[in-house]
Design a protein around this motif. Structure first.
Motif, mmCIF file in Angstrom:
data_model
loop_
_atom_site.group_PDB
_atom_site.id
_atom_site.type_symbol
_atom_site.label_atom_id
_atom_site.label_comp_id
_atom_site.label_asym_id
_atom_site.label_seq_id
_atom_site.Cartn_x
_atom_site.Cartn_y
_atom_site.Cartn_z
ATOM 1 N N SER A 1 0.858 -1.176 0.000
ATOM 2 C CA SER A 1 0.000 0.000 0.000
ATOM 3 C C SER A 1 0.896 1.228 0.000
ATOM 4 O O SER A 1 2.068 1.161 0.362
ATOM 5 N N GLY A 2 0.339 2.325 -0.455
ATOM 6 C CA GLY A 2 1.115 3.548 -0.534
ATOM 7 C C GLY A 2 0.254 4.722 -0.937
ATOM 8 O O GLY A 2 -0.972 4.665 -0.851
ATOM 9 N N LYS A 3 0.923 5.796 -1.378
ATOM 10 C CA LYS A 3 0.225 7.019 -1.777
ATOM 11 C C LYS A 3 0.360 7.234 -3.282
ATOM 12 O O LYS A 3 1.428 7.019 -3.855
ATOM 13 N N VAL A 4 -0.738 7.676 -3.915
ATOM 14 C CA VAL A 4 -0.735 7.944 -5.353
ATOM 15 C C VAL A 4 0.130 9.172 -5.628
ATOM 16 O O VAL A 4 -0.065 10.231 -5.021
ATOM 17 N N GLU A 5 1.112 9.027 -6.527
ATOM 18 C CA GLU A 5 1.978 10.146 -6.919
ATOM 19 C C GLU A 5 1.538 10.763 -8.235
ATOM 20 O O GLU A 5 1.631 11.961 -8.419
ATOM 21 N N SER A 6 1.101 9.906 -9.179
ATOM 22 C CA SER A 6 0.628 10.451 -10.457
ATOM 23 C C SER A 6 -0.370 9.486 -11.086
ATOM 24 O O SER A 6 -0.369 8.296 -10.796
ATOM 25 N N ARG B 1 12.726 0.893 2.427
ATOM 26 C CA ARG B 1 12.919 2.211 1.821
ATOM 27 C C ARG B 1 11.789 2.518 0.844
ATOM 28 O O ARG B 1 11.097 1.626 0.379
ATOM 29 N N GLU B 2 11.629 3.807 0.567
ATOM 30 C CA GLU B 2 10.541 4.252 -0.308
ATOM 31 C C GLU B 2 10.883 3.959 -1.764
ATOM 32 O O GLU B 2 11.990 4.232 -2.215
ATOM 33 N N SER B 3 9.922 3.400 -2.489
ATOM 34 C CA SER B 3 10.088 3.143 -3.922
ATOM 35 C C SER B 3 8.809 3.560 -4.626
ATOM 36 O O SER B 3 7.724 3.485 -4.056
ATOM 37 N N THR B 4 8.959 3.973 -5.870
ATOM 38 C CA THR B 4 7.782 4.301 -6.664
ATOM 39 C C THR B 4 7.533 3.144 -7.627
ATOM 40 O O THR B 4 8.443 2.713 -8.324
ATOM 41 N N ILE B 5 6.292 2.643 -7.613
ATOM 42 C CA ILE B 5 5.926 1.545 -8.504
ATOM 43 C C ILE B 5 4.853 2.032 -9.466
ATOM 44 O O ILE B 5 4.152 3.003 -9.183
ATOM 45 N N GLU B 6 4.747 1.361 -10.607
ATOM 46 C CA GLU B 6 3.678 1.667 -11.556
ATOM 47 C C GLU B 6 2.729 0.500 -11.625
ATOM 48 O O GLU B 6 3.161 -0.642 -11.755
ATOM 49 N N VAL B 7 1.442 0.784 -11.518
ATOM 50 C CA VAL B 7 0.420 -0.257 -11.609
ATOM 51 C C VAL B 7 -0.678 0.208 -12.550
ATOM 52 O O VAL B 7 -0.801 1.399 -12.844
ATOM 53 N N GLU B 8 -1.483 -0.742 -13.006
ATOM 54 C CA GLU B 8 -2.617 -0.401 -13.866
ATOM 55 C C GLU B 8 -3.819 -0.025 -13.003
ATOM 56 O O GLU B 8 -3.902 -0.427 -11.840
#
Length: 175
Positions: A137-142, A159-166
């Motif tokens: 779970s996390g916060k929407v960035e874009s 650590r914080e990572s940005t993932i891309e999901v559909e």
């Protein structure tokens, strides 16, 4: 409260899909009922065909013998579609038309469900509900409505990572 139009599937004679689409659109225009019957689609896909050693992209019907109609179901809209030449009936048990779910509509590619329509915005807390990152779970960035992908900042391995999901892979965390 105004009724919301839903997508229904009408069965047609095979090969008559585009003619049925045109005839329904003409009836809607003549009767002035574009508020009831809002869209008629023949779902198509691009297919690569090879002919004489040359490849070319052609459009092909995904569901031959069917058209999908976005409409508010009532006696008048039912009558117009049902009595269009080439239409043999609606898809559903007995003669009762059953609307498609949002998921089915999206899979058919007739209408994209946009993130804004799902009430998800930048900064919202979301859970990943499917795919290899399920459970994070996390916060929407874009949000990218074109590619239908969302960037989510998650905490992964400390650590914080940005993932891309559909779009379909996440759900909003309700407060």
């Amino acid at each position: 409260m105004a009724e919301e139009a839903k997508w229904y599937v009408a069965h047609t004679y095979s090969g008559y899909e585009n003619k049925v689409k045109a005839n329904i659109e003409k009836s809607v225009e003549n009767r002035g009922i574009s508020n009831l019957i809002q869209a008629v689609e023949v779902p198509m896909e691009d297919v690569i065909e090879e002919k004489n050693g040359e490849q070319k992209v052609v459009k092909r019907k995904i569901f031959p013998g069917y058209v999908v109609v976005k409409m508010i179901m009532n006696d008048e809209s039912w009558y117009v579609v049902r009595n269009t030449r080439g239409v043999t009936g609606f898809v559903g048990p007995g003669s009762k038309p059953v609307p498609l779910s949002d998921d089915e509509v999206e899979k058919m590619g007739v209408e994209q469900v946009r993130m804004a329509d799902m009430g998800i915005e930048i900064g919202d807390a979301v859970n990943v509900k499917s795919g290899p990152l399920e459970g994070f779970s996390g916060k929407v960035e874009s949000v990218d409505n074109e590619s239908r992908r969302i960037s989510v900042k998650v905490s992964m391995f400390g650590r914080e990572s940005t993932i891309e999901v559909e779009f379909g892979q996440i759900e909003k965390v309700l407060d």
